[in-house]
Design a protein around this motif. Sequence first.
Motif, short mmCIF file in Angstrom:
data_model
loop_
_atom_site.label_atom_id
_atom_site.label_comp_id
_atom_site.label_asym_id
_atom_site.label_seq_id
_atom_site.Cartn_x
_atom_site.Cartn_y
_atom_site.Cartn_z
N ASN A 95 -6.38 -41.87 -39.14
CA ASN A 95 -6.67 -43.18 -39.32
C ASN A 95 -6.44 -44.04 -38.14
O ASN A 95 -5.52 -43.83 -37.32
CB ASN A 95 -5.57 -43.98 -40.08
CG ASN A 95 -6.27 -44.52 -41.43
OD1 ASN A 95 -6.97 -45.13 -41.15
ND2 ASN A 95 -5.49 -43.92 -42.29
N GLY A 96 -7.51 -44.84 -37.42
CA GLY A 96 -7.48 -45.39 -36.12
C GLY A 96 -7.69 -44.66 -34.86
O GLY A 96 -7.43 -45.08 -33.80
N ALA A 97 -7.94 -43.21 -35.22
CA ALA A 97 -8.08 -42.52 -33.90
C ALA A 97 -9.50 -42.98 -33.16
O ALA A 97 -9.67 -42.59 -31.93
CB ALA A 97 -8.49 -41.02 -34.60
N GLY A 98 -10.41 -43.65 -33.61
CA GLY A 98 -11.79 -44.14 -33.17
C GLY A 98 -12.95 -43.57 -33.48
O GLY A 98 -13.90 -43.83 -32.77
N LYS A 99 -12.86 -43.05 -34.91
CA LYS A 99 -14.11 -42.29 -35.09
C LYS A 99 -15.01 -43.21 -35.57
O LYS A 99 -16.27 -43.05 -35.12
CB LYS A 99 -13.77 -41.13 -36.28
CG LYS A 99 -12.57 -40.42 -36.22
CD LYS A 99 -12.32 -39.61 -37.50
CE LYS A 99 -11.76 -40.37 -38.59
NZ LYS A 99 -10.56 -41.21 -38.52
N SER A 100 -14.73 -44.28 -36.40
CA SER A 100 -15.86 -45.15 -36.45
C SER A 100 -16.37 -46.04 -35.49
O SER A 100 -17.67 -46.13 -35.52
CB SER A 100 -15.38 -46.10 -37.59
OG SER A 100 -14.77 -45.55 -38.80
N THR A 101 -15.41 -46.24 -34.72
CA THR A 101 -16.02 -47.01 -33.46
C THR A 101 -16.90 -46.24 -32.74
O THR A 101 -17.89 -46.60 -32.11
CB THR A 101 -14.73 -47.40 -32.55
OG1 THR A 101 -13.87 -48.31 -33.33
CG2 THR A 101 -15.20 -48.31 -31.23
N GLU A 126 -17.59 -41.35 -43.14
CA GLU A 126 -16.47 -41.07 -44.27
C GLU A 126 -17.19 -41.11 -45.66
O GLU A 126 -16.62 -41.81 -46.60
CB GLU A 126 -15.29 -42.10 -44.35
CG GLU A 126 -14.69 -42.24 -42.99
CD GLU A 126 -13.17 -41.60 -43.13
OE1 GLU A 126 -12.70 -41.36 -44.20
OE2 GLU A 126 -12.61 -41.80 -42.08
P1 ATP Z 1 -10.38 -45.10 -39.95
O1 ATP Z 1 -10.56 -43.93 -40.46
O2 ATP Z 1 -9.22 -45.77 -40.28
O3 ATP Z 1 -11.80 -46.13 -39.77
P2 ATP Z 1 -11.02 -44.66 -37.09
O4 ATP Z 1 -10.83 -43.39 -36.62
O5 ATP Z 1 -12.76 -44.68 -37.65
O6 ATP Z 1 -10.16 -44.90 -38.41
P3 ATP Z 1 -11.73 -46.96 -35.80
O7 ATP Z 1 -11.78 -47.72 -37.13
O8 ATP Z 1 -12.65 -46.70 -34.65
O9 ATP Z 1 -10.96 -45.79 -36.18
O10 ATP Z 1 -10.69 -47.68 -34.94
C1 ATP Z 1 -10.04 -47.44 -33.67
C2 ATP Z 1 -9.07 -48.56 -33.04
O11 ATP Z 1 -9.84 -49.78 -32.72
C3 ATP Z 1 -7.93 -48.95 -33.91
O12 ATP Z 1 -6.60 -49.22 -33.23
C4 ATP Z 1 -8.34 -49.95 -34.58
O13 ATP Z 1 -7.38 -51.08 -35.11
C5 ATP Z 1 -9.19 -50.91 -33.49
N1 ATP Z 1 -10.45 -51.82 -34.10
C6 ATP Z 1 -11.25 -51.18 -34.74
N2 ATP Z 1 -12.40 -52.20 -35.04
C7 ATP Z 1 -11.81 -53.32 -34.26
C8 ATP Z 1 -12.13 -54.73 -34.21
N3 ATP Z 1 -13.43 -55.25 -34.89
N4 ATP Z 1 -11.65 -55.64 -33.46
C9 ATP Z 1 -10.22 -54.90 -32.92
N5 ATP Z 1 -9.81 -53.83 -33.05
C10 ATP Z 1 -10.58 -52.87 -33.83
#
Ligand code: ATP
Length: 240
Positions: A41-47, A165
């Motif tokens: 969670n929060g690793a940055g995958k979705s981003t 996901e």
């Molecule tokens: P998850 O499985 O929980 O979605 P993830 O690996 O996809 O996790 P991301 O959603 O890419 O992770 O989030 C990466 C980091 O960027 C996290 O610290 C999150 O809090 C932050 N983040 C994501 N979206 C935003 C946003 N719109 N504004 C500010 N910070 C964000």
Amino acid sequence: STAQPLLALRGLQVAYGGIRAVRGVDLTVGEGELVCLIGANGAGKSTTLRAICGLVPVAGGEVHYAGQAITGTASFELVRKGLVMVPEGRGIFGQLTIEENLAMGAYTRRDPAQIRRDTERVFSLFPRLAERRKQSAGTLSGGEQQMVAMGRAMIARPRLLLLDEPSMGLAPLMVEKVFEVVRTIASEGVTILLIEQNAKLALENSHRGYVMESGELILQGPAQQLLHDPKVREAYLGEI
Ligand code: ATP
């Protein structure tokens, strides 16, 4: 292989204000490959996925697709080029019927007969949707909504499918069904980049994988190799 990858990220960086969510990611997906990106969670995958699709601004680095630089290209334009995402949370239209939701996938296409054929194909892959084609999508279960989202993406005729996901929040039987369809789509030659928190499921279904931690890639390799990697087993598969 010397063939040019279908998708290549070079030093990709994304920041949300002061938070550096993606820090210099290099990743490739070859034509016909099923590649997964796993991590907590929060690793940055979705981003990372959102940056590929032009849904968040890229702060540094480049995205290449089919030999073109597409960094910052709007997502509707990418759909025309065959790059289609199924977002986390699915992005379906709850007030519209299943049929109407699927039709949205065809908005860049012109040939009604082909669209009808592809729609019937989705219904044959997901008989549950066929039975409910006139039902509003908002009344479907989470798994059925995931099927609608994937069906809609298939009707866009993707060359590269980005899945965020697909197993999220689904019961085990639904997860099985969704991954069965992921394998079917892949076997038809569609290239897939899959994001999953369920590392085991992702690696068992992929050719190659990347592991992300705090915005950076920390491991990569053939999926079978990652499945047996002690660090992956401990941190992501819940084993010692
Ligand atoms: P998850 O499985 O929980 O979605 P993830 O690996 O996809 O996790 P991301 O959603 O890419 O992770 O989030 C990466 C980091 O960027 C996290 O610290 C999150 O809090 C932050 N983040 C994501 N979206 C935003 C946003 N719109 N504004 C500010 N910070 C964000």
